[in-house]
Design a protein around this motif. Sequence first.
Motif: not given
Length: 296
Positions: A5, A7, A43, A241, A279, A284, A287
């Motif tokens: 993921i 961010t 994501a 992540h 992802a 996301a 998960r």
Amino acid sequence: MSETIITCALTGAGDTTGKSPYVPISPQQIATSAIEAAEAGAAVVHIHVRDLDTGQGSRDVALYRETVRRIKDSGVDVVINLTAGMGGDLFLDEEDPLKPVDGTDLVNGLDRLPHVEELLPDICTVDCGSLNFGEGSQLYVSTPDMLRAGTRRIQELGVKPELEIFDTGQLWFATKLIAEGLIDAPPLFQLCMGIPYGAPADPGLLQTMVRMLPDGAQWASFAIGRDQMRWVAQSVVLGGHVRVGLEDNLYLAKGVKATNAQLVERAARIVRDLGGTVATPDQARTRLNLKGAARV
């Protein structure tokens, strides 16, 4: 290797708006940057808002409302992560520590949440302890009582707390919140490295902090400035992540200012070059066991 993921922390609250033309300020600019980051592979977008006149960080619910609405109206799918850290700034007078000093914005844990209560984002951040914030006499204040009250309310709202960890003692306390039933499974940690004077950006320390995480935890980490991209690799190699964005770093290369989308594109390339996959927002959500989407 499972999906990673990404961010993107879009703007933060630091004094960076005069240092790069790409740091977004208005709700329109922040939303546009979020959409571009999502299209580049993020994501999740992590959102602060800024005062339109000063460019400084703000707790204005109307600014959050407009930013989230613009993102949702765009039709671009992305997980919304709103900061809940604003309201912890304390500036002290060296000669008289009880004297109010300009720049202080200190409220209790619940008063940091009105925008979360109204907008019900997928995720909101929880800064898991107090910190000497750089040089001078600035503190970030987040006491155990504040944190228990805040996480209890966040849990009631059905929002996923992202536990922001700036040092090992904060990680210790976050595990207490989990043990006390104030954090729903799976807990989500963000290991924040290189912020003076928290945990230094040391790969060995990151490994230690990862070993300290409770079983079943989801986690990401980031480091600020020039360490940002190598920290993407550090996180992926350790199974975590990643986070990038202009909140933490303004440069794509030495002397080359970045956009959020460019930072996400580079992070996605690192993930893929290391054999991973990036992802999607739906991956996301699964998960992280997210319960819903941000209310417009």
